[in-house]
Design a protein around this motif. Structure first.
Motif, PDB file in Angstrom:
ATOM      1  N   ASP A 106      -1.975  15.125 -13.831  1.00 39.70           N
ATOM      2  CA  ASP A 106      -1.117  14.672 -12.744  1.00 39.70           C
ATOM      3  C   ASP A 106      -0.746  13.204 -12.930  1.00 39.70           C
ATOM      4  N   MET A 107      -1.692  12.399 -13.384  1.00 37.14           N
ATOM      5  CA  MET A 107      -1.425  10.987 -13.659  1.00 37.14           C
ATOM      6  C   MET A 107      -0.384  10.838 -14.756  1.00 37.14           C
ATOM      7  N   TYR A 108      -0.491  11.630 -15.808  1.00 39.64           N
ATOM      8  CA  TYR A 108       0.478  11.558 -16.903  1.00 39.64           C
ATOM      9  C   TYR A 108       1.875  11.956 -16.427  1.00 39.64           C
ATOM     10  N   LYS A 109       1.969  13.013 -15.661  1.00 38.16           N
ATOM     11  CA  LYS A 109       3.281  13.481 -15.220  1.00 38.16           C
ATOM     12  C   LYS A 109       3.950  12.479 -14.283  1.00 38.16           C
ATOM     13  N   ARG A 110       3.161  11.829 -13.440  1.00 34.41           N
ATOM     14  CA  ARG A 110       3.743  10.828 -12.556  1.00 34.41           C
ATOM     15  C   ARG A 110       4.183   9.589 -13.337  1.00 34.41           C
ATOM     16  N   GLY A 111       3.350   9.155 -14.275  1.00 33.19           N
ATOM     17  CA  GLY A 111       3.616   7.906 -14.948  1.00 33.19           C
ATOM     18  C   GLY A 111       4.621   8.003 -16.071  1.00 33.19           C
TER      19      GLY A 111
ATOM     20  N   VAL B 113     -18.681  13.191 -16.223  1.00 34.18           N
ATOM     21  CA  VAL B 113     -17.727  12.084 -16.233  1.00 34.18           C
ATOM     22  C   VAL B 113     -16.644  12.320 -17.287  1.00 34.18           C
ATOM     23  N   GLY B 114     -17.023  12.879 -18.432  1.00 37.16           N
ATOM     24  CA  GLY B 114     -16.038  13.160 -19.468  1.00 37.16           C
ATOM     25  C   GLY B 114     -15.024  14.206 -19.062  1.00 37.16           C
ATOM     26  N   SER B 115     -15.418  15.134 -18.189  1.00 37.62           N
ATOM     27  CA  SER B 115     -14.481  16.176 -17.760  1.00 37.62           C
ATOM     28  C   SER B 115     -13.344  15.615 -16.915  1.00 37.62           C
ATOM     29  N   LEU B 116     -13.520  14.411 -16.370  1.00 35.12           N
ATOM     30  CA  LEU B 116     -12.443  13.800 -15.600  1.00 35.12           C
ATOM     31  C   LEU B 116     -11.284  13.362 -16.482  1.00 35.12           C
ATOM     32  N   THR B 117     -11.527  13.212 -17.777  1.00 38.60           N
ATOM     33  CA  THR B 117     -10.498  12.709 -18.690  1.00 38.60           C
ATOM     34  C   THR B 117      -9.877  13.815 -19.537  1.00 38.60           C
ATOM     35  N   PHE B 118     -10.130  15.081 -19.235  1.00 43.36           N
ATOM     36  CA  PHE B 118      -9.500  16.162 -19.987  1.00 43.36           C
ATOM     37  C   PHE B 118      -7.989  16.096 -19.781  1.00 43.36           C
TER      38      PHE B 118
ATOM     39  N   GLY C  47       3.250   3.032 -10.604  1.00 42.17           N
ATOM     40  CA  GLY C  47       2.416   2.661  -9.469  1.00 42.17           C
ATOM     41  C   GLY C  47       1.560   3.808  -8.972  1.00 42.17           C
ATOM     42  N   PRO C  48       2.159   4.961  -8.595  1.00 44.06           N
ATOM     43  CA  PRO C  48       1.345   6.112  -8.187  1.00 44.06           C
ATOM     44  C   PRO C  48       0.414   6.614  -9.286  1.00 44.06           C
ATOM     45  N   ALA C  49       0.855   6.553 -10.543  1.00 42.65           N
ATOM     46  CA  ALA C  49      -0.025   6.960 -11.638  1.00 42.65           C
ATOM     47  C   ALA C  49      -1.244   6.047 -11.722  1.00 42.65           C
ATOM     48  N   SER C  50      -1.063   4.753 -11.477  1.00 41.73           N
ATOM     49  CA  SER C  50      -2.191   3.821 -11.479  1.00 41.73           C
ATOM     50  C   SER C  50      -3.142   4.101 -10.324  1.00 41.73           C
ATOM     51  N   VAL C  51      -2.604   4.553  -9.195  1.00 41.72           N
ATOM     52  CA  VAL C  51      -3.465   4.930  -8.070  1.00 41.72           C
ATOM     53  C   VAL C  51      -4.400   6.064  -8.476  1.00 41.72           C
ATOM     54  N   ILE C  52      -3.864   7.072  -9.164  1.00 41.37           N
ATOM     55  CA  ILE C  52      -4.694   8.193  -9.611  1.00 41.37           C
ATOM     56  C   ILE C  52      -5.710   7.720 -10.644  1.00 41.37           C
TER      57      ILE C  52
ATOM     58  N   PHE D  20       0.823  -1.223   0.000  1.00 35.57           N
ATOM     59  CA  PHE D  20       0.000   0.000   0.000  1.00 35.57           C
ATOM     60  C   PHE D  20       0.855   1.270   0.000  1.00 35.57           C
ATOM     61  N   SER D  21       2.150   1.129  -0.289  1.00 43.31           N
ATOM     62  CA  SER D  21       3.027   2.308  -0.236  1.00 43.31           C
ATOM     63  C   SER D  21       2.642   3.350  -1.275  1.00 43.31           C
ATOM     64  N   ASN D  22       2.223   2.920  -2.473  1.00 43.45           N
ATOM     65  CA  ASN D  22       1.800   3.880  -3.499  1.00 43.45           C
ATOM     66  C   ASN D  22       0.558   4.642  -3.068  1.00 43.45           C
ATOM     67  N   TRP D  23      -0.386   3.925  -2.485  1.00 40.58           N
ATOM     68  CA  TRP D  23      -1.614   4.581  -2.032  1.00 40.58           C
ATOM     69  C   TRP D  23      -1.329   5.580  -0.912  1.00 40.58           C
ATOM     70  N   ARG D  24      -0.443   5.189   0.003  1.00 37.31           N
ATOM     71  CA  ARG D  24      -0.119   6.115   1.091  1.00 37.31           C
ATOM     72  C   ARG D  24       0.597   7.352   0.578  1.00 37.31           C
ATOM     73  N   SER D  25       1.517   7.167  -0.370  1.00 41.86           N
ATOM     74  CA  SER D  25       2.261   8.311  -0.889  1.00 41.86           C
ATOM     75  C   SER D  25       1.374   9.257  -1.689  1.00 41.86           C
ATOM     76  N   VAL D  26       0.451   8.706  -2.466  1.00 39.29           N
ATOM     77  CA  VAL D  26      -0.430   9.555  -3.278  1.00 39.29           C
ATOM     78  C   VAL D  26      -1.453  10.268  -2.406  1.00 39.29           C
ATOM     79  N   LEU D  27      -2.083   9.542  -1.496  1.00 41.09           N
ATOM     80  CA  LEU D  27      -3.120  10.148  -0.657  1.00 41.09           C
ATOM     81  C   LEU D  27      -2.553  11.165   0.328  1.00 41.09           C
ATOM     82  N   SER D  28      -1.279  11.050   0.673  1.00 41.38           N
ATOM     83  CA  SER D  28      -0.652  12.015   1.581  1.00 41.38           C
ATOM     84  C   SER D  28       0.053  13.146   0.843  1.00 41.38           C
ATOM     85  N   ASP D  29       0.050  13.096  -0.484  1.00 47.51           N
ATOM     86  CA  ASP D  29       0.702  14.138  -1.280  1.00 47.51           C
ATOM     87  C   ASP D  29      -0.097  15.436  -1.167  1.00 47.51           C
TER      88      ASP D  29
END
Length: 309
Positions: free
Chosen positions: A262-267, A235-240, A274-279, A68-77
Motif C-alpha cells: 500500500d505504501m508503494y502504490k501511494r508513493g 518484524v521482517g514480515s512487515l516489509t514483505f 506524504g501519505p506513503a511516508s505516513v504508512i 496533519f492532513s496526510n495523517w488524517r487522510s490515511v487514518l480515515s482511509d
C-alpha cells in the motif's frame, strides 16, 4: 638475596598503572563507527520520513508543508484497516508455519553426521535466491494453463491459485515460508549446539526418550532462541513487498495488499509521498511495538540459555 615485591594492586577506574588505558576506553572508540553508520543510515532517514509525512510532495516538485492532513487522510482511509488486517494475517500464519518447521529442522541438522551437514547446505539454497525470482518461478509453476499442473495433468494443481482470495493468500504464506525457513533453521541449529550434551546424557540415564528430551530439555533451553527468531520473523514480515508485488500485485482485488505494498502504490504509483511516508512511520511504530512485546515475553534477564533455564 632479596625477596621480590608483590605486584601492586590494580587501581580504581580500570587503570593498572601510569600511562595505561582502561579497558572501557578502546571498546567505546571501536563502537563509534557502528554508531555513525546507524545514525547516517538509520536515524537520519527515519527522521526524514517522519518530516516528509507532514508535507505534500509528488517526488519531483517542490515540497510544501501539509500539517496533519496526510495523517488524517490515511487514518480515515477505509482501505487501511484491511491492509493492516492482511499484514497481521500473513504475519501470524507465516509465523505459525515457519516456527515449528524451522525448529524441527534445526534440531535435526544439529547432528554431527556428515549427511546432515550436506542437507543443511542444500536447505539453505532458497535463502540465496532473489525474492522476485522466486515469485516469478512460482507464478509460472502455478499457472493453471501452462504451469506444473497442466504439464503433469494433475487436477489439484490446475486451480486458479492466484485468482482466488483464499488460495492466493495461502500461496503467499507458502512461498514466504519456503524461502525463510532455512534462515531460521540455521538459528535453531546454532542454538541446539550450544546446549550441553551432559544434559542429554543425564536424561538418557534417567530413561528419558528423544521425545521427552525434546520437550524437557531442548525447548526450554531454546527459549531465547525462539524469541529471537520470532522477533526477526514477525518484524521482517512487515516489509514483505517484492515477493507479493511480483506474485499477486496485491490481488485478487485487495486480498494480499499488505501495508508495504500500500505504501508503494501511494508513493510511486499515485505520487503521494506524504501519505506513503505516513504508512512508513506506522510500519516502524508497529515493528517497534511488536519487538518490545516479544522481548517482554522473553523476560528481562540477560543470562545465557543454560543459566536462565
Amino acid at each position: 638475596m632479596t625477596a621480590a615485591a608483590p605486584p601492586a594492586p590494580a587501581r580504581a577506574g580500570g587503570r593498572t598503572g601510569p600511562g595505561q588505558v582502561g579497558r572501557s576506553g578502546p571498546v567505546a572508540w571501536m563502537a563509534l563507527p557502528a554508531l555513525a553508520f546507524f545514525l547516517v543510515f538509520g536515524i537520519v532517514p527515519l527522521v526524514g520520513v517522519l518530516v516528509l509525512s507532514f508535507t505534500q510532495w509528488d517526488g519531483l516538485g517542490a515540497i510544501n508543508p501539509a500539517g496533519f492532513s496526510n495523517w488524517r487522510s490515511v487514518l480515515s482511509d477505509p482501505g487501511l484497516p484491511h491492509a493492516l488486517f492482511v499484514t497481521f494475517e500473513i504475519m501470524i500464519l507465516s509465523w505459525a508455519v515457519q516456527t515449528p518447521l524451522s525448529l524441527l529442522l534445526g534440531v535435526f541438522l544439529a547432528g554431527r553426521q556428515r549427511y546432515r551437514a550436506f542437507l543443511a547446505v542444500l536447505y539453505f539454497v532458497p535463502l540465496l535466491l532473489s525474492s522476485a525470482a522466486i515469485a516469478i518461478t512460482y507464478k509460472a509453476l502455478l499457472d493453471p494453463n501452462f504451469g506444473l499442473g497442466a504439464g503433469l495433468h494433475i487436477g489439484f494443481l490446475t486451480q486458479d491459485w492466484l485468482g482466488r482470495d483464499g488460495l492466493a493468500l495461502g500461496v503467499v504464506i507458502f512461498v514466504v515460508s519456503w524461502q525463510f525457513i532455512p534462515f531460521h533453521s540455521l538459528i535453531y541449529q546454532g542454538g541446539v549446539r550450544q546446549i550441553p550434551t551432559t544434559m542429554y546424557e543425564a536424561a538418557s540415564i534417567d530413561g528419558a526418550g528423544r521425545v521427552r528430551q525434546f520437550f524437557s530439555i531442548t525447548l526450554p533451553q531454546l527459549k531465547y532462541t525462539i524469541i529471537t527468531s520470532s522477533t526477526l520473523m514477525v518484524v521482517g514480515s512487515l516489509t514483505f513487498f517484492d515477493l507479493i508485488f511480483v506474485l499477486t500485485a496485491g490481488g485478487p482485488g485487495d486480498a494480499t495488499r499488505v501495508l508495504a505494498l500500500d505504501m508503494y502504490k501511494r508513493g510511486f504509483q499515485a505520487n503521494l509521498m506524504g501519505p506513503a511516508s505516513v504508512i512508513a512511520v506506522l510500519l516502524v511504530l508497529i515493528g517497534l511495538a511488536l519487538a518490545l512485546i516479544l522481548r517482554r515475553l522473553g523476560g528481562s534477564t540477560t543470562a545465557s540459555q543454560q543459566e536462565g533455564a
